[in-house]
Design a protein around this motif. Structure first.
Motif, mmCIF file in Angstrom:
data_model
loop_
_atom_site.group_PDB
_atom_site.id
_atom_site.type_symbol
_atom_site.label_atom_id
_atom_site.label_comp_id
_atom_site.label_asym_id
_atom_site.label_seq_id
_atom_site.Cartn_x
_atom_site.Cartn_y
_atom_site.Cartn_z
ATOM 1 N N ASP A 196 0.836 -1.198 0.000
ATOM 2 C CA ASP A 196 0.000 0.000 0.000
ATOM 3 C C ASP A 196 0.873 1.250 0.000
ATOM 4 O O ASP A 196 1.946 1.287 0.614
ATOM 5 C CB ASP A 196 -0.922 0.012 1.224
ATOM 6 N N ILE A 197 0.386 2.287 -0.691
ATOM 7 C CA ILE A 197 1.112 3.543 -0.805
ATOM 8 C C ILE A 197 0.423 4.609 0.046
ATOM 9 O O ILE A 197 -0.801 4.764 0.017
ATOM 10 C CB ILE A 197 1.190 4.012 -2.269
ATOM 11 N N CYS A 198 1.226 5.342 0.824
ATOM 12 C CA CYS A 198 0.729 6.432 1.666
ATOM 13 C C CYS A 198 1.464 7.717 1.310
ATOM 14 O O CYS A 198 2.503 7.698 0.647
ATOM 15 C CB CYS A 198 0.933 6.113 3.146
ATOM 16 N N GLN A 199 0.905 8.819 1.777
ATOM 17 C CA GLN A 199 1.534 10.119 1.597
ATOM 18 C C GLN A 199 2.382 10.447 2.827
ATOM 19 O O GLN A 199 1.883 10.443 3.941
ATOM 20 C CB GLN A 199 0.471 11.210 1.371
ATOM 21 N N TRP A 200 3.649 10.730 2.602
ATOM 22 C CA TRP A 200 4.587 11.078 3.654
ATOM 23 C C TRP A 200 5.008 12.537 3.485
ATOM 24 O O TRP A 200 5.039 13.057 2.364
ATOM 25 C CB TRP A 200 5.825 10.190 3.612
ATOM 26 N N SER A 201 5.336 13.170 4.573
ATOM 27 C CA SER A 201 5.837 14.550 4.535
ATOM 28 C C SER A 201 7.359 14.526 4.439
ATOM 29 O O SER A 201 8.026 13.899 5.269
ATOM 30 C CB SER A 201 5.411 15.326 5.791
#
Length: 254
Positions: A196-201
């Protein structure tokens, strides 16, 4: 006359104070700039340990503010590996089983056997762990290895530049300090073993050393004939000794 002069003086002072207060009330507020200017600093340092063709890349991160509010946050290092180096994914899997480090190669068509002039840059994601010996300190560890390099005509060494990494953070809730650090949103796996792909800062930080430079010894082209001749002779000698030993002790009839 004296009384009139004093009265006029008091009126003038009162008028000046009123104008001064009005100017301050109309002045724009720079509280946002002040908060940005006082952002706590993140310091990142890269070090290369060991000697020879097998090294360890150590990345240290120091937060300038208490990290108690960041307990629900995760940190990742996204490190670019230049063509002169490679990371062994099988070694990473073995070290992960021993809880020594947690990292994964995310590049496709990755060949650990290819020489530097036939390989491409790769990317590695490394899980950042807390350092119990230092408050607000984290570290990431990655074993790297030199690739074979093309011989040079003059210089007996070549340089490998390890660029600065991306520092990624993902939190379950929003923090003001995270908004202060963040400079962009980056897509990355939610966990190293997850698809799964998430948004990271992507966080801003101050780098102690701009780039890590490694010096790799390489062969000289003028030695090509000598090396090939010696290699061929050693190969023939060893093959002959093996054949003699097999015929003598292996009960093999020719």
């Amino acid at each position: 006359m004296a009384a009139q002069a004093v009265a006029w003086l008091l009126v003038a002072v009162a008028g000046f104070r009123g104008a001064l207060n009005a100017d301050f009330s109309k002045a724009p507020s720079d509280s946002g700039k002040g908060m940005k200017a006082t952002c706590p600093e993140i310091i990142l340092r890269q070090e290369v340990l060991k000697d020879g063709f097998h090294r360890d890349l150590l990345i240290k991160v120091k937060f300038g503010e208490s990290t108690e509010d960041l307990q629900s946050c995760r940190l990742l290092i996204k490190q670019s590996i230049p063509t002169g180096l490679f990371v062994d994914p099988y070694e990473l899997a073995s070290m992960q089983e021993k809880n020594m480090t947690e990292a994964v190669v995310v590049s496709d068509n990755f060949n650990i056997e290819a020489p530097s002039y036939l390989s491409k840059e790769s990317e590695v994601l490394i899980s950042v762990r807390r350092d119990a010996r230092c408050t607000g300190c984290f570290h990431a560890f990655l074993p790297v290895h030199y690739r074979y390099h093309r011989p040079h005509s003059e210089d007996a060494e070549t340089l490998i530049v390890v660029s600065s990494p991306d520092l990624l953070m993902s939190c379950d809730q929003e923090f003001r300090v995270l908004e202060c650090w963040a400079q962009a949103e980056v897509a990355a796996p939610c966990a190293l073993k997850s698809q799964d792909i998430c948004q990271w800062s992507s966080l801003q930080y101050r780098l102690i050393h701009k780039n890590v430079i490694l010096r790799v010894p390489v062969g000289l082209t003028v030695h090509t004939s000598l090396v090939c001749s010696v290699t061929l002779l050693v190969t023939i000698l060893c093959s002959t000794l093996i054949l003699v030993a097999v015929c003598k002790y292996g009960n093999v009839s020719l």
